[in-house]
Structures are given as C-alpha cells and as structure tokens.
Scaffold this active site. Structure first.
Site, PDB file in Angstrom:
ATOM      1  N   HIS A  48      -2.149  17.681 -24.153  1.00 60.84           N
ATOM      2  CA  HIS A  48      -2.100  16.259 -23.839  1.00 60.84           C
ATOM      3  C   HIS A  48      -3.311  15.481 -24.344  1.00 60.84           C
ATOM      4  O   HIS A  48      -3.174  14.312 -24.716  1.00 60.84           O
ATOM      5  CB  HIS A  48      -1.952  16.063 -22.331  1.00 60.84           C
ATOM      6  CG  HIS A  48      -0.539  16.234 -21.858  1.00 60.84           C
ATOM      7  ND1 HIS A  48       0.055  15.393 -20.960  1.00 60.84           N
ATOM      8  CD2 HIS A  48       0.398  17.162 -22.177  1.00 60.84           C
ATOM      9  CE1 HIS A  48       1.301  15.792 -20.738  1.00 60.84           C
ATOM     10  NE2 HIS A  48       1.526  16.867 -21.459  1.00 60.84           N
TER      11      HIS A  48
ATOM     12  N   ASN B  34      -1.682  19.926 -18.587  1.00 63.49           N
ATOM     13  CA  ASN B  34      -2.023  18.996 -19.660  1.00 63.49           C
ATOM     14  C   ASN B  34      -2.294  19.694 -20.989  1.00 63.49           C
ATOM     15  O   ASN B  34      -2.895  19.101 -21.893  1.00 63.49           O
ATOM     16  CB  ASN B  34      -3.241  18.157 -19.262  1.00 63.49           C
ATOM     17  CG  ASN B  34      -2.939  17.203 -18.127  1.00 63.49           C
ATOM     18  OD1 ASN B  34      -2.035  16.386 -18.212  1.00 63.49           O
ATOM     19  ND2 ASN B  34      -3.684  17.325 -17.044  1.00 63.49           N
TER      20      ASN B  34
ATOM     21  N   LYS C 267       2.728  11.755 -10.292  1.00 65.28           N
ATOM     22  CA  LYS C 267       1.819  10.988 -11.155  1.00 65.28           C
ATOM     23  C   LYS C 267       2.504   9.698 -11.573  1.00 65.28           C
ATOM     24  O   LYS C 267       3.616   9.710 -12.099  1.00 65.28           O
ATOM     25  CB  LYS C 267       1.438  11.787 -12.403  1.00 65.28           C
ATOM     26  CG  LYS C 267       0.325  12.782 -12.201  1.00 65.28           C
ATOM     27  CD  LYS C 267      -0.102  13.348 -13.548  1.00 65.28           C
ATOM     28  CE  LYS C 267      -1.275  14.289 -13.425  1.00 65.28           C
ATOM     29  NZ  LYS C 267      -1.690  14.799 -14.754  1.00 65.28           N
TER      30      LYS C 267
ATOM     31  N   HIS D 159      -2.166  12.571 -26.446  1.00 69.56           N
ATOM     32  CA  HIS D 159      -2.371  11.180 -26.040  1.00 69.56           C
ATOM     33  C   HIS D 159      -3.173  10.416 -27.096  1.00 69.56           C
ATOM     34  O   HIS D 159      -2.923   9.225 -27.331  1.00 69.56           O
ATOM     35  CB  HIS D 159      -3.092  11.123 -24.693  1.00 69.56           C
ATOM     36  CG  HIS D 159      -2.193  11.428 -23.533  1.00 69.56           C
ATOM     37  ND1 HIS D 159      -2.658  11.547 -22.244  1.00 69.56           N
ATOM     38  CD2 HIS D 159      -0.863  11.643 -23.449  1.00 69.56           C
ATOM     39  CE1 HIS D 159      -1.659  11.819 -21.430  1.00 69.56           C
ATOM     40  NE2 HIS D 159      -0.558  11.881 -22.149  1.00 69.56           N
TER      41      HIS D 159
ATOM     42  N   GLU E 269       8.187  19.646 -23.554  1.00 65.98           N
ATOM     43  CA  GLU E 269       7.649  19.868 -22.213  1.00 65.98           C
ATOM     44  C   GLU E 269       8.156  21.175 -21.612  1.00 65.98           C
ATOM     45  O   GLU E 269       7.456  21.816 -20.830  1.00 65.98           O
ATOM     46  CB  GLU E 269       7.993  18.689 -21.302  1.00 65.98           C
ATOM     47  CG  GLU E 269       7.183  17.430 -21.569  1.00 65.98           C
ATOM     48  CD  GLU E 269       5.730  17.551 -21.130  1.00 65.98           C
ATOM     49  OE1 GLU E 269       5.391  18.530 -20.437  1.00 65.98           O
ATOM     50  OE2 GLU E 269       4.930  16.676 -21.482  1.00 65.98           O
TER      51      GLU E 269
ATOM     52  N   LYS F 128       6.432  23.903 -12.273  1.00 64.56           N
ATOM     53  CA  LYS F 128       5.601  22.738 -11.986  1.00 64.56           C
ATOM     54  C   LYS F 128       5.509  22.479 -10.487  1.00 64.56           C
ATOM     55  O   LYS F 128       4.441  22.114  -9.981  1.00 64.56           O
ATOM     56  CB  LYS F 128       6.136  21.501 -12.702  1.00 64.56           C
ATOM     57  CG  LYS F 128       5.235  20.283 -12.483  1.00 64.56           C
ATOM     58  CD  LYS F 128       5.561  19.113 -13.367  1.00 64.56           C
ATOM     59  CE  LYS F 128       4.547  17.986 -13.157  1.00 64.56           C
ATOM     60  NZ  LYS F 128       4.806  16.820 -14.016  1.00 64.56           N
TER      61      LYS F 128
ATOM     62  N   GLU G 183      -4.694  17.322  -8.886  1.00 63.20           N
ATOM     63  CA  GLU G 183      -5.295  17.801 -10.124  1.00 63.20           C
ATOM     64  C   GLU G 183      -6.794  18.042 -10.004  1.00 63.20           C
ATOM     65  O   GLU G 183      -7.593  17.577 -10.827  1.00 63.20           O
ATOM     66  CB  GLU G 183      -4.994  16.819 -11.263  1.00 63.20           C
ATOM     67  CG  GLU G 183      -5.104  17.461 -12.645  1.00 63.20           C
ATOM     68  CD  GLU G 183      -4.581  16.557 -13.752  1.00 63.20           C
ATOM     69  OE1 GLU G 183      -5.394  16.121 -14.566  1.00 63.20           O
ATOM     70  OE2 GLU G 183      -3.368  16.308 -13.784  1.00 63.20           O
TER      71      GLU G 183
ATOM     72  N   ARG H 269      -3.726  22.265 -11.580  1.00 61.31           N
ATOM     73  CA  ARG H 269      -2.751  21.321 -12.130  1.00 61.31           C
ATOM     74  C   ARG H 269      -3.180  20.761 -13.482  1.00 61.31           C
ATOM     75  O   ARG H 269      -2.333  20.358 -14.287  1.00 61.31           O
ATOM     76  CB  ARG H 269      -2.495  20.178 -11.142  1.00 61.31           C
ATOM     77  CG  ARG H 269      -1.378  19.259 -11.606  1.00 61.31           C
ATOM     78  CD  ARG H 269      -0.926  18.261 -10.555  1.00 61.31           C
ATOM     79  NE  ARG H 269       0.117  17.402 -11.104  1.00 61.31           N
ATOM     80  CZ  ARG H 269       0.748  16.452 -10.425  1.00 61.31           C
ATOM     81  NH1 ARG H 269       0.434  16.228  -9.156  1.00 61.31           N
ATOM     82  NH2 ARG H 269       1.677  15.724 -11.008  1.00 61.31           N
TER      83      ARG H 269
ATOM     84  N   ARG I 210       0.808  -1.229   0.000  1.00 55.74           N
ATOM     85  CA  ARG I 210       0.000   0.000   0.000  1.00 55.74           C
ATOM     86  C   ARG I 210       0.841   1.279   0.000  1.00 55.74           C
ATOM     87  O   ARG I 210       0.366   2.337   0.404  1.00 55.74           O
ATOM     88  CB  ARG I 210      -0.996   0.004   1.161  1.00 55.74           C
ATOM     89  CG  ARG I 210      -2.002  -1.137   1.098  1.00 55.74           C
ATOM     90  CD  ARG I 210      -3.081  -0.989   2.158  1.00 55.74           C
ATOM     91  NE  ARG I 210      -4.072  -2.059   2.022  1.00 55.74           N
ATOM     92  CZ  ARG I 210      -3.995  -3.232   2.657  1.00 55.74           C
ATOM     93  NH1 ARG I 210      -2.976  -3.476   3.458  1.00 55.74           N
ATOM     94  NH2 ARG I 210      -4.924  -4.145   2.481  1.00 55.74           N
TER      95      ARG I 210
ATOM     96  N   HIS J 121       6.317  10.704 -26.776  1.00 53.54           N
ATOM     97  CA  HIS J 121       5.379  11.489 -25.977  1.00 53.54           C
ATOM     98  C   HIS J 121       5.568  12.992 -26.204  1.00 53.54           C
ATOM     99  O   HIS J 121       4.594  13.723 -26.426  1.00 53.54           O
ATOM    100  CB  HIS J 121       5.546  11.165 -24.491  1.00 53.54           C
ATOM    101  CG  HIS J 121       4.707  12.032 -23.600  1.00 53.54           C
ATOM    102  ND1 HIS J 121       3.326  12.003 -23.612  1.00 53.54           N
ATOM    103  CD2 HIS J 121       5.055  12.984 -22.690  1.00 53.54           C
ATOM    104  CE1 HIS J 121       2.853  12.887 -22.740  1.00 53.54           C
ATOM    105  NE2 HIS J 121       3.881  13.486 -22.177  1.00 53.54           N
TER     106      HIS J 121
END
Length: 367
Positions: free
Chosen positions: A251, A248, A146, A255, A188, A230, A240, A244, A124, A268
């Site tokens: 993205h 993206n 993330k 994506h 980025e 960031k 997010e 935040r 966990r 990417h």
C-alpha cells in the site's frame, strides 16, 4: 479450501461492536436479514451514479416505511473528498436524522469509505451498513471499519475507525462489474495470501483460471477466505497498533502510485498489485526473501490480469516523496510492510530511502 455452501457468514468479533459479513448471491433481496440491523426511523443510502440505477430500487424495497433518502456521488476515487462528506452530512440534516439513524453504503470502496466517515461524523457516530458492489470492497474495504477521504497531498490521510453494523456482500452485483474492476479486486485477495497464508496462495495459483472466469463457487471460497483472515486480524488489532498494519503490504508504494497518477492512472487494486511486487523486490534487495518468491507473486498477478510494472511517466523521486507521507511512518523514517517470502509479511522500520529509491528506479527503467 473446499466448500459446497452457496452462502457464507463470517463474524467480525469486537465485543458489543461485533458484526456479521454475509457473502452470497441474492442478499440484497434478503431484506429480513439486513433490515434487522437498522435500529431507527431514518436511513441515508449513499451510492454513486453508476451503481444506483442498478441496485438502489432493490435496497429501497427493503426500507419499507422508514424515512429515507439517497445521496449520489459521481463514480471514481477523485470524488472521495471533504466536500462530498459535507454534502452527505447536509443530506442527513435534511432528512432529520437522529442518533439512531443509519447510513447505507451501496457501492465500491470510495462509497464505503465516504459513507462510513459520514456516519462517524454525524452526531459523533451513527450506524452504517456496508453493501459492497465491487470485489475489492467485498474482500477489503467493507470489513474492518476504516473510513476516510483523500487530500491532494495523499490518499486516506483523514479518517476514522468506525465499524459497520453488518456487511452485505451480494456477489450478484459483480455480474455488472467491468472486467478491469473485477481483476483489481483479485489483487486484494492475492494480498491476503501473500501476507499470511502460503497454503491459500498455492490454492490461488491452482484456481487462477477459475477466478479469472468468475466461477461462482471458487469466487465465494476466495472471498470468504480473505474476509475470514482479515476478520481475525481486525479482532486482534482493531486500530492498527501492530498486526493489522501487515494488511498494508504494497500500500505504501501503491498509494504513492495512485496519488502521482491523480487517481486516474491506476485503480486501487492495480496500485496494490504493483506495490506488492515493489515491496517484494525491496525485500529481496534487503536479503529478506528469495527471488523465487518474487517471481511466484509476479506470476500470480499476471495470471489474474493485473499490472506488474510502474506506468510510464512516473518519477522515482516523486514517488519516494509521496511515500514519506504514509501514515505508518514514524519519526520521519520509512516504515514499510515487507516479507520474508510468501505468507510471511512483517513490519520493517527505518528502511533506508536509498534502497527504496534504487528499487523504484530499477522498476521504472525496466518497465
């Protein structure tokens, strides 16, 4: 945007889960610095078969008398899967890792995402340290917690927020980075400026040639500026829920492009580059921004050696279908990150799919 410092330290401030981001040359060999972040007796180094032969021995020298082992992936986005998370968890079990164990991610974004997710799952949640070896990972995926894996249906649909104990960004590892991978990382950097820092964007326009030739001082400044931005956003909105999501920009389009190309057509960062430009064109179509801003973005992306067009063979309808699976969407409506010009990104809900489809079709027809 001036600095004479050979190394930078930026703190991600999250209360008891705060951690440093160290940026500079030779940090993998600064073992006293990063070894202090390991709290237990066990460590699993997750890397890939391209990076490990270059840098694993240097990390191993810092592990000293710890009980440790390594788990190596093949290189590439297609290997960021549940199956490999299961294999990494088995490696932790074979090691006898306890709750004070640490996972070390030595590699790019794929390694970092999978290693972080593995650490989040074992008992966990155990510690992990990011040791990014690509520019893209240094300025983006290694910071913010993330983690996750891909599904055939889409990228990063499964994951967890799990912050690292430290980020060790040794820019010496970029010496072995192929040119295409390096330029993908610049996407980025540009994205951070496009979202919320017009002054940084102007600086990048002036320093584009220096960054393209990997001038070390300029590179450290660029990495530090993006990480600092960031880190501030993550500190204000870790999971997010609001601000935040601005990170993206590009993205949702990107994506979809990556998934449609089965993670082999575009890297990417290349997907983000094309995605940002599509988001800018959509913003322009919706009357939110001026064409001049779109052209400036396109110019900077080209100066960085990044693609600005949709690859051949892609269909607008297929891309839109993939965009509907984006995690930012709500109640079946598209929720995109658009902008009102350079440095002024915002979240826009309920975007009309007809406008998105029109932008995709125009881009495919013209590229």
């Amino acid at each position: 945007m001036t600095s004479n410092v050979a190394r930078e330290t930026i703190d991600v401030t999250l209360g008891e889960r705060s951690y440093p981001v160290w940026i500079g040359r030779g940090l993998l060999d600064d073992r006293a610095r990063w070894r202090a972040a390991l709290r237990g007796r066990h460590a699993l180094v997750i890397s890939n078969r391209t990076v490990a032969p270059l840098y694993l021995e240097r990390v191993a020298q810092g592990l000293g008398d710890l009980q440790w082992s390594s788990f190596l992936l093949e290189d590439g986005e297609t290997h960021k899967t549940f199956a490999h998370v299961g294999n990494a968890l088995e490696a932790l079990a074979m090691l006898g890792a306890t709750r004070d164990a640490c996972v070390i991610a030595l590699g790019g974004g794929v390694v970092g995402d999978l290693a972080g997710f593995t650490a989040a799952c074992w008992m966990r949640g155990i510690d992990f340290i990011q040791m990014p070896t690509t520019l893209l990972a240094m300025v983006d995926s290694s910071v913010g917690g993330k983690t996750g894996v891909n599904l055939p249906a889409g990228k990063n649909l499964v994951g967890a927020f799990h912050q690292p104990r430290a980020v060790v960004a040794d820019i010496g590892t970029l010496d072995s980075l192929p040119e295409r991978e390096y330029r993908a990382g610049l996407a980025e950097v540009i994205k951070g400026a496009a979202i919320g820092d017009a002054v940084f964007f102007e600086w990048l326009e002036r320093q584009a040639q220096a960054l393209a030739r990997r001038d070390e001082s300029t590179l450290i400044q660029a990495i530090a500026a993006k990480v600092r931005y960031k880190a501030g956003v993550v500190a204000r909105d870790e999971t997010e829920q609001g601000e935040r999501a601005l990170l993206n920009l590009g993205h949702t389009f990107g994506h979809a492009l990556e998934t449609a190309g089965r993670y082999t057509t575009l890297l990417h960062g290349e997907g983000v580059a094309v995605g940002m430009l599509l988001a800018a064109r959509l913003s322009e179509r919706l009357g939110m921004s001026a064409q001049a801003d779109t052209l400036r973005l396109q110019g900077l992306l080209k100066a960085a050696g990044l693609p600005t067009g949709v690859p051949p063979g892609f269909e607008a309808e297929r891309l839109l279908a993939l965009m509907r699976l984006d995690k930012k969407n709500t109640a079946g409506a598209l929720r995109l990150i658009l902008w009102r010009g350079i440095g002024r990104a915002e979240i826009v809900s309920g975007v009309d799919e007809a406008d998105v489809l029109a932008v995709l079709r125009e881009a495919i027809a013209s590229d």
